[in-house]
Design an enzyme around this catalytic site. Structure first.
Site, PDB file in Angstrom:
ATOM      1  CB  ALA A   4      21.641 -12.100 -23.876  1.00 47.06           C
ATOM      2  CE  LYS A   5      25.718 -12.711 -16.956  1.00 46.27           C
ATOM      3  NZ  LYS A   5      24.080 -12.758 -16.670  1.00 46.27           N
TER       4      LYS A   5
END
Length: 272
Positions: free
Chosen positions: A95-96
């Protein structure tokens, strides 16, 4: 899942393969588009065909968010299917994320509590108060971007700051954060020559390594310079496996590609 449990799975399966579930409806077999949930049906077929060959799956959340609520529900069904049927497999929410503390806490709750992923990828450039909320969760792992596989990595990550590359400063600083034992790091396979330097800073941490296969990374080079005493590597392949075929044999074609990588890994582990 603890790192000891992950290492045990690597030894048991003779594999440190992570399969990226980056589902693009324009690339999956046409017959799946007729199903009620083509994203989940694609993932389920890939998982059923490859779960014995890998130790981790990594859905990139952008490929689900792009389809709105239907995509998010498909992601939820995918992680629920994995946790119910293959609880021994390490799951990564790619998801960073990374924001101010209270926002990061909510991101962490979303992926660790609601969706029950084992880990999530985060960006470190807002500093420790944006990462430590993720690290506070017991037996969950925060996989921090360190040195990425894209060309733009050279824009900032390798720049010298006070005589030292920025990515090295990020690695060294993160070791001092609270619960840093829950940290893993993203290091791109296309930067194989950097692994020896990285291991001097974080000798035992697990590294998530994208870029093998479609992006040109070399498995043998990564292992030569990046493998630790406890293996310490998760080699991710996404497109090279899941899109091996777009016909009705797509799952078996994916398994063939995954098995090829697993067998290479088995040789490396046997020679370790």
């Amino acid at each position: 899942m603890t790192t000891q449990q992950l290492t045990a799975q690597i030894i048991k399966k003779k594999s440190f393969l992570c399969i990226g579930l980056d589902v693009d409806l324009n690339k999956i077999p046409q017959h799946l588009l007729e199903t009620e949930d083509p994203i989940f049906e694609f993932n389920k077929a890939i998982i059923d065909a490859t779960h014995h060959l890998c130790v981790a799956y990594k859905p990139n959340t952008a490929f689900y968010e792009a389809y709105g609520i239907k995509g998010w529900k498909a992601l939820e069904k995918t992680i629920n299917y994995l946790n119910a049927n293959h609880p021994d497999i390490f799951t990564i929410a790619d998801a960073k994320r990374g924001d101010i503390g209270n926002t990061s806490t909510m991101y962490a709750k979303a992926f660790f509590e609601d969706l029950a992923f084992d880990s999530v990828t985060v960006a470190p450039y807002m500093g420790k108060d944006s990462v430590e909320p993720f690290l506070a969760f017991k037996d969950k792992h925060t996989i921090m971007l360190a040195l990425t596989s894209n060309q733009g990595a050279f824009d900032f990550q390798t720049k010298q700051v006070d005589g030292k590359e920025l990515y090295k400063q990020v690695l060294e600083t993160s070791k001092n954060w609270e619960n840093s034992e829950n940290l893993m790091y993203v290091v791109g396979a296309t930067k194989a020559e950097y692994f020896a330097e990285i291991r001097k800073i974080i000798p035992n941490s697990f590294l998530l390594v994208p870029g093998v296969g479609a992006q040109g990374g070399n498995l043998q080079d990564v292992c030569k310079y990046g493998m630790s005493e406890n293996v310490g590597l998760l080699i991710n392949s996404s497109r090279g496996i899941i899109y091996a075929s777009n016909n009705e044999d797509f799952a078996q074609a994916a398994a063939t590609k995954a098995e090829d990588l697993q067998q290479q890994m088995e040789v490396i582990l046997n020679n370790k």
